[in-house]
Each structure stands twice: as structure tokens, then as C-alpha cells.
Design an enzyme around this catalytic site. Structure first.
Site, PDB file in Angstrom:
ATOM      1  N   LYS A 185       0.834  -1.199   0.000  1.00 15.18           N
ATOM      2  CA  LYS A 185       0.000   0.000   0.000  1.00 15.18           C
ATOM      3  C   LYS A 185       0.877   1.260   0.000  1.00 15.18           C
ATOM      4  O   LYS A 185       2.096   1.168   0.168  1.00 15.18           O
ATOM      5  CB  LYS A 185      -0.959  -0.035   1.195  1.00 15.18           C
ATOM      6  CG  LYS A 185      -1.824  -1.308   1.221  1.00 15.18           C
ATOM      7  CD  LYS A 185      -2.819  -1.381   0.062  1.00 15.18           C
ATOM      8  CE  LYS A 185      -3.297  -2.763  -0.313  1.00 15.18           C
ATOM      9  NZ  LYS A 185      -3.991  -3.558   0.664  1.00 15.18           N
TER      10      LYS A 185
HETATM   11  C1  LIG Z   1      -4.977  -4.627   0.889  1.00 14.27           C
HETATM   12  C2  LIG Z   1      -6.450  -4.609   0.805  1.00 14.27           C
HETATM   13  C3  LIG Z   1      -7.267  -5.094   1.834  1.00 14.27           C
HETATM   14  C4  LIG Z   1      -6.756  -5.851   3.019  1.00 14.27           C
HETATM   15  O1  LIG Z   1      -5.755  -5.273   3.714  1.00 14.27           O
HETATM   16  P1  LIG Z   1      -4.755  -6.187   4.568  1.00 14.27           P
HETATM   17  O2  LIG Z   1      -4.015  -5.172   5.385  1.00 14.27           O
HETATM   18  O3  LIG Z   1      -3.901  -6.938   3.619  1.00 14.27           O
HETATM   19  O4  LIG Z   1      -5.584  -7.085   5.432  1.00 14.27           O
HETATM   20  C5  LIG Z   1      -8.629  -4.955   1.710  1.00 14.27           C
HETATM   21  N1  LIG Z   1      -9.184  -4.388   0.639  1.00 14.27           N
HETATM   22  C6  LIG Z   1      -8.454  -3.921  -0.375  1.00 14.27           C
HETATM   23  C7  LIG Z   1      -9.133  -3.287  -1.533  1.00 14.27           C
HETATM   24  C8  LIG Z   1      -7.063  -4.038  -0.339  1.00 14.27           C
HETATM   25  O5  LIG Z   1      -6.343  -3.585  -1.388  1.00 14.27           O
END
Ligand SMILES: *Cc1c(COP(=O)(O)O)cnc(C)c1O
Length: 378
Positions: A185
Site C-alpha cells: 500500500k
Molecule cells: C490490501 C487490501 C485489503 C486488506 O488489507 P490487509 O491489510 O492486507 O488485510 C482490503 N481491501 C483492499 C481493496 C485491499 O487492497
């Protein structure tokens, strides 16, 4: 070519101050949730305009906690998109509710807000928009529907930290908003997430759901009145997240610059005329979490990915449509249910985009892409 020579589609950027800060936490004698978690929540709250924020150990659990706080459970429906990371729909199943998918708009690749109303039933509790690749959904339209039908909104803003909607930061207004700090992210806390709470939500309930339902009183009092999980963030992770938040604006500016550079080269290559779909040119609201193209149908994405890898370019697929996974087919979903999501999901390709990329990398990626697409007759 070894893996190390391949330009990845993304890569986290940790500065030396953060690395040194982590070492200090490791030496401090306090590793789990503590002072750095509080500092991280504070900097997040400031970022989201003073709203109440709680940190968790993943974006997934953050959404699950929000659904539990809203009392969503068996018999309830949650309206969302089929084109997202599978976590978006998995959390709905995890609380015993049913995901109701609305097809995407093939241009924005977010769910088509004009189709939400038709999916609302007496069982609908929540609208769960996903800002795919950081491009915000129409939050005015969603907010108006929620008000009209007395629904709650949980934004899956995992990919959208620093994105804005009509000039306002995603998460700084609205109902519940969930963010992720997974290493892919725009900012990371190794693993982690945070939940922005609306004024009518109880932050102490969020904390109890985060840690075994425990409520402490005085020096020796403890009670448990709700089934909580184990979703607290370590101070090591919080220290990393805090350091990353200091750099978020710079990261997102650099991502926007690189996205503009992509368009300049891809336009010169006449990629759109060759049947390749480019992302929406949003240089004001998107945080450019990803730069994604959609290949023409009939071209093997796997073969294109392999050929690009052979030329030193890493790519990713974000995301295959959720409703076609075995688990979801068992719930009755089938091919043809959401044709736009299926078409985009089959051809979507994430190109490298991360703040530490050099300007020259864009030309390298596009040059390789041009050569590979020509090989495949595009
Ligand atoms: C990364 C992501 C998640 C989940 O996040 P985590 O921290 O990996 O549990 C949920 N929704 C979207 C759209 C994502 O890109």
C-alpha cells in the site's frame, strides 16, 4: 535474468530514521501495543481531520471489526464490488452476512454507483465501496443513498490513503472508513490497518473487539462482555507506520508525477488506439496507488507478463473478480453475472509504480511493453 534484476510492480520505501526508530523500539523493552500505537493513532487522527482512529494488525480485520460494530450478521446484505482484493467480500462472509455485488463501471473500474439503488433490499445494511487503485468512488452519490435508505457506509479505503473526493481527504468525512498498511500500500506498517470511526461509534467497543473483548477497571479489574479477537498492532509496526505517515504526501506527489509520465509515453505509443485501456486521468483526487492497463481480449495476460518479466519488468494482477472464486460460486454466483468486472478482471495488468522508481524506469517499462504487445499483434 535473476529475480533481483526485475523491476517490481511495487516496493516499500523505509528511510534510515524509521529503521533506527524500530531498533530503539526493539531495545525499549515494550514490543506490543503501547506508546507508539498511541502516537500512530494520533498522527492518523490528525491526518483525517481530527476524527477518531484506531489501529489494527491488518486492513482485513479492521473491516471485520467495523461490520461487527454495525451489528451486521446472518440475514444481512452488504453491497459491494466484485472487482477488489478478496478481503472485501471475505469479511462480509466472516460475520455471517451476504455480499451483494454491483457490476463495475469499466472506465473507473469502481462499482457503478448508479446501479446500487436497484440492489438495495429490506435486508441491506451496509454499502461497502472500494476505491480501486486509489481512484475514489462517488462518495456524494453513496452518501445520498445511505441517507435515503437508512444504510451505513463502510469505505474499503485500503488503497486510498491520501486520495481526496472533491478536495476532501477520503476518511476525513463520512461514516466508517478502513485503511490498510500492507507493504504494497502507499504507506506501510509491515502489516496493519486503521479504522476511522464516525461520531456515533464507540471507540472503546473497537478496542474490545480488537483484544479479546477485555475491559479493564482500576488496577485489578477485568471483564469480558463481547467476543473480541486478537487484532492489536505491535509498537514495532506502529513505529514503522508513524515514520511512513511523515512521508505520505511526498510519496503520493511522486506517484502522481510518475503516472503523468506514463500517460505521456503511452499516449505517444498510441496504446489506447491499439485497444489497450488506460486508467482514468485523475491528477487531483487519486493517490495513484496503482497504474493499471487493461489488455485487449484475446491476448494472453500470462504470456504478456512472462515476456515482460523476461525483459526485467514485474507486473501484477489486481484483481481477479471475486464472484468467480470457488467459495463464491458455491454461494450461487456464476460467469456472466458481472460482465464488466469479468472483462476488466481478465485483462487488467498492474505496471510498476512506486515512489523510489526513477524517471528512466517509465521509459524502460513502456519500451518493453511496446515490444511485447507488438509480438502479440497489438
Ligand atoms: C490490501 C487490501 C485489503 C486488506 O488489507 P490487509 O491489510 O492486507 O488485510 C482490503 N481491501 C483492499 C481493496 C485491499 O487492497
Amino acid at each position: 535474468m535473476t529475480e533481483a534484476d526485475v523491476l517490481p510492480f511495487t516496493r516499500p520505501d523505509l528511510d534510515e530514521a524509521t529503521i533506527a526508530g524500530v531498533v530503539e523500539v526493539l531495545r525499549s523493552g515494550w514490543l506490543t501495543t503501547g506508546p507508539w500505537n498511541a502516537k500512530f493513532e494520533q498522527v492518523l487522527s490528525e491526518f483525517f481531520g481530527g476524527r477518531t482512529v484506531r489501529a489494527f494488525n491488518s486492513g482485513t480485520v479492521t473491516m471485520e471489526v467495523a461490520l461487527r460494530m454495525l451489528g451486521v450478521g446472518p440475514g444481512d446484505e452488504v453491497i459491494t464490488t466484485p472487482l477488489s482484493w478478496v478481503a472485501t467480500a471475505n469479511v462480509v462472509l466472516a460475520v455471517g452476512a451476504r455480499p451483494v455485488f454491483v457490476d463495475i463501471d469499466p472506465v473507473t473500474r469502481n462499482f457503478d454507483t448508479s446501479a446500487i439503488e436497484a440492489a438495495i433490499t429490506p435486508r441491506t445494511k451496509v454499502i461497502l465501496p472500494v476505491h480501486l487503485a486509489g481512484l475514489p468512488c462517488d462518495l456524494d452519490a453513496i452518501g445520498a443513498l445511505a441517507t435515503r435508505y437508512k444504510l451505513r457506509v463502510l469505505e474499503d479505503a485500503a488503497q486510498a490513503i491520501g486520495s481526496t473526493w472533491r478536495g476532501r481527504r477520503v476518511g476525513s468525512f463520512g461514516d466508517f472508513a478502513s485503511f490498510s498498511f500492507h507493504p504494497n500500500k502507499n504507506v506501510t506498517s509491515l502489516e496493519g490497518g486503521c479504522l476511522v470511526l464516525p461520531a456515533d461509534a464507540d471507540p472503546q467497543l473497537a478496542e474490545r473487539l480488537r483484544l479479546q473483548g477485555v475491559r479493564r477497571t482500576g488496577l485489578d479489574g477485568m471483564d469480558v462482555d463481547v467476543v473480541g479477537g486478537k487484532a492489536n498492532l505491535t509498537d514495532v509496526a506502529a513505529r514503522v507506520g508513524w515514520g511512513q505517515m511523515q512521508r505520505l504526501d511526498g510519496f503520493n506527489r511522486r506517484r502522481t508525477e510518475l503516472a503523468k509520465a506514463y500517460f505521456a509515453v503511452l499516449d505517444a505509443m498510441k496504446l489506447a488506439e491499439r485497444g489497450v485501456q488506460l486508467p482514468v486521468r485523475d491528477f487531483t483526487d487519486s493517490n495513484w496507488h496503482m497504474f493499471q492497463i487493461v489488455l485487449p481480449s484475446g491476448v494472453s495476460r500470462a504470456a504478456v507478463m512472462q515476456a515482460l518479466k523476461d525483459r526485467g519488468i514485474g507486473t501484477g494482477v489486481h484483481h481477479p473478480p471475486i464472484h468467480l472464486f470457488t467459495l463464491y460460486r458455491k454461494l450461487g454466483f456464476k460467469p456472466g453475472d458481472f460482465p464488466h468486472a469479468e472483462r476488466v478482471g481478465a485483462g487488467i495488468l498492474t505496471l510498476p509504480l512506486f515512489p523510489a522508481m526513477r524517471d528512466g524506469d517509465i521509459g524502460r517499462v513502456c519500451g518493453a511493453l511496446d515490444a511485447v504487445l507488438r509480438e502479440f499483434g497489438v
